[in-house]
Scaffold this active site. Structure first.
Site, PDB file in Angstrom:
ATOM      1  N   ARG A   1       0.822  -1.217   0.000  1.00  0.00           N
ATOM      2  CA  ARG A   1       0.000   0.000   0.000  1.00  0.00           C
ATOM      3  C   ARG A   1       0.855   1.266   0.000  1.00  0.00           C
ATOM      4  O   ARG A   1       0.460   2.275  -0.583  1.00  0.00           O
ATOM      5  CB  ARG A   1      -0.937  -0.005   1.208  1.00  0.00           C
ATOM      6  CG  ARG A   1      -2.058  -1.011   1.022  1.00  0.00           C
ATOM      7  CD  ARG A   1      -2.910  -1.120   2.245  1.00  0.00           C
ATOM      8  NE  ARG A   1      -4.104  -1.901   1.959  1.00  0.00           N
ATOM      9  CZ  ARG A   1      -4.852  -2.467   2.887  1.00  0.00           C
ATOM     10  NH1 ARG A   1      -4.537  -2.345   4.163  1.00  0.00           N
ATOM     11  NH2 ARG A   1      -5.923  -3.143   2.554  1.00  0.00           N
TER      12      ARG A   1
ATOM     13  N   LYS B   1     -19.227 -17.988   1.824  1.00  0.00           N
ATOM     14  CA  LYS B   1     -20.694 -17.965   1.926  1.00  0.00           C
ATOM     15  C   LYS B   1     -21.370 -17.269   0.761  1.00  0.00           C
ATOM     16  O   LYS B   1     -20.844 -16.322   0.198  1.00  0.00           O
ATOM     17  CB  LYS B   1     -21.079 -17.231   3.208  1.00  0.00           C
ATOM     18  CG  LYS B   1     -20.686 -17.991   4.451  1.00  0.00           C
ATOM     19  CD  LYS B   1     -21.069 -17.214   5.675  1.00  0.00           C
ATOM     20  CE  LYS B   1     -20.949 -18.089   6.924  1.00  0.00           C
ATOM     21  NZ  LYS B   1     -21.321 -17.351   8.120  1.00  0.00           N
TER      22      LYS B   1
ATOM     23  N   GLY C   1     -10.510  -9.756  -0.862  1.00  0.00           N
ATOM     24  CA  GLY C   1      -9.453 -10.270  -0.012  1.00  0.00           C
ATOM     25  C   GLY C   1      -8.832 -11.598  -0.377  1.00  0.00           C
ATOM     26  O   GLY C   1      -7.645 -11.658  -0.704  1.00  0.00           O
TER      27      GLY C   1
ATOM     28  N   GLY D   1     -13.494  -4.620   0.277  1.00  0.00           N
ATOM     29  CA  GLY D   1     -14.858  -4.149   0.535  1.00  0.00           C
ATOM     30  C   GLY D   1     -15.286  -3.076  -0.445  1.00  0.00           C
ATOM     31  O   GLY D   1     -16.423  -3.076  -0.935  1.00  0.00           O
TER      32      GLY D   1
HETATM   33  P1  AMP Z   1     -14.636 -15.119   1.586  1.00  0.00           P
HETATM   34  O1  AMP Z   1     -14.016 -14.198   2.596  1.00  0.00           O
HETATM   35  O2  AMP Z   1     -16.125 -15.192   1.663  1.00  0.00           O
HETATM   36  O3  AMP Z   1     -14.131 -14.851   0.179  1.00  0.00           O
HETATM   37  O4  AMP Z   1     -14.161 -16.593   1.984  1.00  0.00           O
HETATM   38  C1  AMP Z   1     -12.835 -17.015   1.932  1.00  0.00           C
HETATM   39  C2  AMP Z   1     -12.677 -18.229   2.796  1.00  0.00           C
HETATM   40  O5  AMP Z   1     -13.540 -19.236   2.349  1.00  0.00           O
HETATM   41  C3  AMP Z   1     -11.279 -18.815   2.769  1.00  0.00           C
HETATM   42  O6  AMP Z   1     -10.689 -18.670   4.037  1.00  0.00           O
HETATM   43  C4  AMP Z   1     -11.511 -20.270   2.429  1.00  0.00           C
HETATM   44  O7  AMP Z   1     -10.746 -21.172   3.231  1.00  0.00           O
HETATM   45  C5  AMP Z   1     -12.972 -20.474   2.726  1.00  0.00           C
HETATM   46  N1  AMP Z   1     -13.547 -21.594   1.960  1.00  0.00           N
HETATM   47  C6  AMP Z   1     -13.425 -21.830   0.644  1.00  0.00           C
HETATM   48  N2  AMP Z   1     -14.015 -22.979   0.316  1.00  0.00           N
HETATM   49  C7  AMP Z   1     -14.519 -23.517   1.444  1.00  0.00           C
HETATM   50  C8  AMP Z   1     -15.213 -24.725   1.742  1.00  0.00           C
HETATM   51  N3  AMP Z   1     -15.514 -25.600   0.788  1.00  0.00           N
HETATM   52  N4  AMP Z   1     -15.577 -24.942   3.025  1.00  0.00           N
HETATM   53  C9  AMP Z   1     -15.274 -24.031   3.986  1.00  0.00           C
HETATM   54  N5  AMP Z   1     -14.611 -22.896   3.772  1.00  0.00           N
HETATM   55  C10 AMP Z   1     -14.227 -22.633   2.512  1.00  0.00           C
END
Ligand code: AMP
Length: 396
Positions: free
Chosen positions: A35, A198, A354, A377
């Protein structure tokens, strides 16, 4: 878009909002200075014109009062080295200390103000606080894309005190140009790859993207909610039971809009959430109970790589699996490699949000894709709503 290139800073004091929210170790060494390096071109342009620079930023999450571990004094030496000149530091961002330091600046000087978030008025967006900041400079430059989605005093409110003297820095300009290139994309097919934990955090983005994209690739933890919604058995995989209807709605909206939606066909499952778990590859619709899906499988990798290879524009947000664990990183790495290969063939690729940025950096592909966004974000909110408070305050 008015940028620092459209402004002559000669003899002016430029108040520049940067994002120096860098990670520090226990000894206050900067562990990743991306950054800081990103802000250098904007600072150097102002100095080259014959202007002086007053830098303001936040660092960490202090509780609205000064806390030594969040002091920006820890980065003065590093910044001085990067700029090749000594940077002055003001122990406060407002009041007599800041005013005196700013008053004494000569053309070519650089001053860094103490952490803005040592005052609660910063995040509250208090107008009188913004006015005090504004009184330090003749022109306002916003180069902090990472906080552009916040209507804070230094990112948004301060701009109103510079009706004719406010411009974007290069980081902001590059970020906005890169997202606009994807959102108003003329180079089709446009493919969005959405992964991560999610569905819930991504629904609005996916819905907004459906009007623009040709292909939607789903991976990561969110895939199992789609699979379950369509009647599959997902065992102990991550599922948002209250989002099953929304997953079905996204599938039917995609079909109605002519968007090809790709959901994994196979998955690597584990008998516990750990790298040393037993693992095997199965049909994603038949995950036995006691097992959970932690990555996309080889068949899915092949399908996804082909869609990516045929894309002219690519947006990637979110890993395909638990890429932090070696045994479940293959799908994420395969997608990253496919994006790199497509980019080499002339596709435009934007990596944002991220964890996909963390993945691209883990595999050292940062220079092999078209653009890696610095603002998680902010990027997602811009895709969702098409505007950001920090951008609107200057005007595109
Ligand atoms: P996000 O911040 O929503 O982009 O989520 C990223 C996180 O999702 C990472 O730390 C991954 O380890 C987790 N992730 C990816 N695939 C899976 C999965 N099949 N089950 C649980 N966590 C997951």
């Amino acid at each position: 878009m008015k940028t620092v290139d459209n402004y002559n800073f000669q003899g002016k004091k430029a108040l520049v909002r940067v994002d120096f929210n860098v990670p520090l170790d226990a000894n206050f060494n900067i562990t990743d200075d991306t950054r800081i390096r990103a802000a250098l071109p904007t600072i150097n342009k102002i100095l080259a014109d014959g202007g002086a620079v007053i830098l303001m930023s936040h660092l960490g999450r202090p509780k609205d009062i000064p806390e030594d571990k969040f002091s920006l004094k820890h980065i003065v030496n590093h910044l001085s080295k990067e700029l090749g000149k000594s940077v002055a530091f003001a122990d406060d961002c407002i009041g007599a200390i800041a005013k005196d330091a700013a008053k004494n600046l000569n053309p070519g000087d650089v001053l860094l103000l103490e952490n803005l978030r040592f005052h609660k008025q910063e995040t509250a967006g208090t107008e009188s606080f913004a006015q005090e900041l504004a009184s330090l400079g003749d022109v306002y430059v916003n180069d902090a894309f990472g906080t552009a989605h916040r209507a804070h005093a230094s990112t948004t409110i301060v701009a109103k005190f510079f009706p004719n003297d406010k411009v974007f820095g290069y980081v902001m300009a590059n970020e906005l140009a890169s997202i606009d290139k994807v959102l108003t994309c003329s180079e089709k097919p446009l493919t969005a790859i959405m992964g991560g934990a999610k569905v819930s955090g991504k629904i609005l983005i996916i819905e907004n993207l459906l009007d623009k994209i040709n292909n939607l690739i789903i991976g990561g933890g969110m895939a199992y909610t789609f699979v379950k919604a369509q009647g599959g058995n997902v065992g102990g995989s991550l599922v948002e039971e209250d989002k099953l209807d929304i997953a079905l709605k996204i599938v039917s909206e995609a079909k109605a809009k002519g968007v090809n939606i790709y959901i994994p066909v196979d998955t690597i499952i584990a008998d516990k959430f750990a790298n040393d778990a037993n693992n095997k590859t199965v049909d994603i619709k038949n995950i036995p109970s006691g097992w959970m899906g932690l990555d996309i499988g080889p068949e899915t990798e092949k399908i996804y790589a082909e869609v990516i290879a045929n894309s002219k524009t690519i947006l990637w947000n979110g890993p395909m699996g638990v890429f932090e664990m070696e045994n479940f990183e293959h799908g994420t790495k395969a997608v990253a490699e496919a994006i790199v290969a497509a980019t080499k063939k002339g596709a435009y690729s934007l990596i944002g949000g991220g964890d996909s940025v963390a993945a691209i950096n883990k595999y050292h592909f940062g220079n092999d894709v078209s653009y890696v966004s610095t603002g998680g974000g902010a990027l997602l909110e811009y895709i969702e709503s098409g505007s950001l408070p920090g951008v609107d305050a200057i005007g595109k």
